[in-house]
Structure formats: structure tokens, C-alpha cells
Write a protein that holds these residues in place. Structure first.
Motif: not given
Ligand SMILES: NC(=O)c1ccc[n+]([C@@H]2O[C@H](COP(=O)([O-])OP(=O)(O)OC[C@H]3O[C@@H](n4cnc5c(N)ncnc54)[C@H](OP(=O)(O)O)[C@@H]3O)[C@@H](O)[C@H]2O)c1
Length: 102
Positions: A33-59
Motif C-alpha cells: 500500500g502507498p502509505e508504506t512507501i518511503e519518502a526518499d522514493v518520492l523525493a523528486f516528485g514520484a507519487r505513491a499509489v495502489s498497484t491498480a492506480q500505478a498502471v492506469e493511464d500511463v505510457d
């Protein structure tokens, strides 16, 4: 590009940081789940989401999970639009991934 990354371990975390720092629109998910993703993964603007959301509307979708976990996300990949690029970083380690018949 809009990129979804499944897996925030050694490889997924590095890709999330590098690709978002380079200006790509990056979403990341792990199995817990997104709440368990560490802040340093997101340090440059990546967003923490669910697995279903991660594959939605992406190239592109990047799989950076252990090979033996691929079946758990296979339905998400099967339902992607045909034009979505899927990049799989995984490789087979028998001691980690159990025996896979030839
Ligand atoms: N490490 C390397 O040098 C290297 C080099 C080349 C290729 N590879 C390959 O790349 C893949 C990833 O390696 P790694 O070292 O980054 O692994 P890792 O550090 O063990 O991280 C695995 C990640 O996958 C996530 N995950 C597992 N099941 C998932 C699921 N169903 N949905 C979403 N996320 C899931 C885990 O999340 P949770 O913690 O929440 O379960 C964790 O974030 C492996 O196949 C590996 O063989 C690794």
C-alpha cells in the motif's frame, strides 16, 4: 512520459528517483500500500499509489518485483491497452523464486 512502476525495492526505487528527477510523471506501488512507501522514493516528485492506480493511464509500466510475484499482478498487465509499453526488470533466482518448470 507517464510511467507506472510496480516495486519500490532496490531497482524500483532507483528508477522512481531517476525518472522523476528527469521530469517524467512517475507513479509507484508496492504490495503493501502507498502509505508504506518511503519518502526518499518520492523525493523528486514520484507519487505513491495502489498497484491498480500505478498502471492506469500511463505510457509505460515497469515491473520491478520478484519473478515469483508476477502472477499476482498478471491480471493488471493483461488488461493494459495494447499501446502501453511493459518493461520487466526481473530475472530468475531459483533460491528466491522457487522451482519453475522449464
Ligand atoms: N537488485 C538488483 O541488482 C537487480 C538487478 C537486476 C534485476 N533485478 C530484478 O529486478 C526485480 C526487483 O529486484 P529488487 O532487488 O528491486 O527487489 P526487492 O528489493 O526485493 O523489491 C521488491 C519489490 O517488489 C514489491 N512487490 C512484490 N510483490 C508485489 C506486488 N504484487 N505488487 C507490487 N509490488 C510488489 C515489493 O513490495 P513489498 O515490499 O511491499 O512487498 C518490493 O517493493 C527482481 O526480479 C530482481 O531479480 C534486480
Amino acid at each position: 512520459m507517464k510511467i507506472g512502476i510496480l516495486g519500490t525495492g532496490h531497482i524500483g526505487k532507483t528508477l522512481a528517483r531517476k525518472l522523476s528527477a528527469a521530469g517524467h510523471d512517475v507513479k509507484v506501488a508496492n504490495s503493501r500500500g502507498p502509505e508504506t512507501i518511503e519518502a526518499d522514493v518520492l523525493a523528486f516528485g514520484a507519487r505513491a499509489v495502489s498497484t491498480a492506480q500505478a498502471v492506469e493511464d500511463v505510457d509505460a509500466v515497469i515491473l520491478s518485483i520478484p519473478l515469483n510475484r508476477i502472477p499476482t499482478i498478471a491480471p493488471l498487465i493483461a488488461n493494459l491497452p495494447a499501446e502501453t509499453v511493459v518493461i520487466d526488470t526481473s530475472n530468475y533466482y531459483p533460491h528466491r523464486d522457487d522451482k519453475i518448470d522449464a
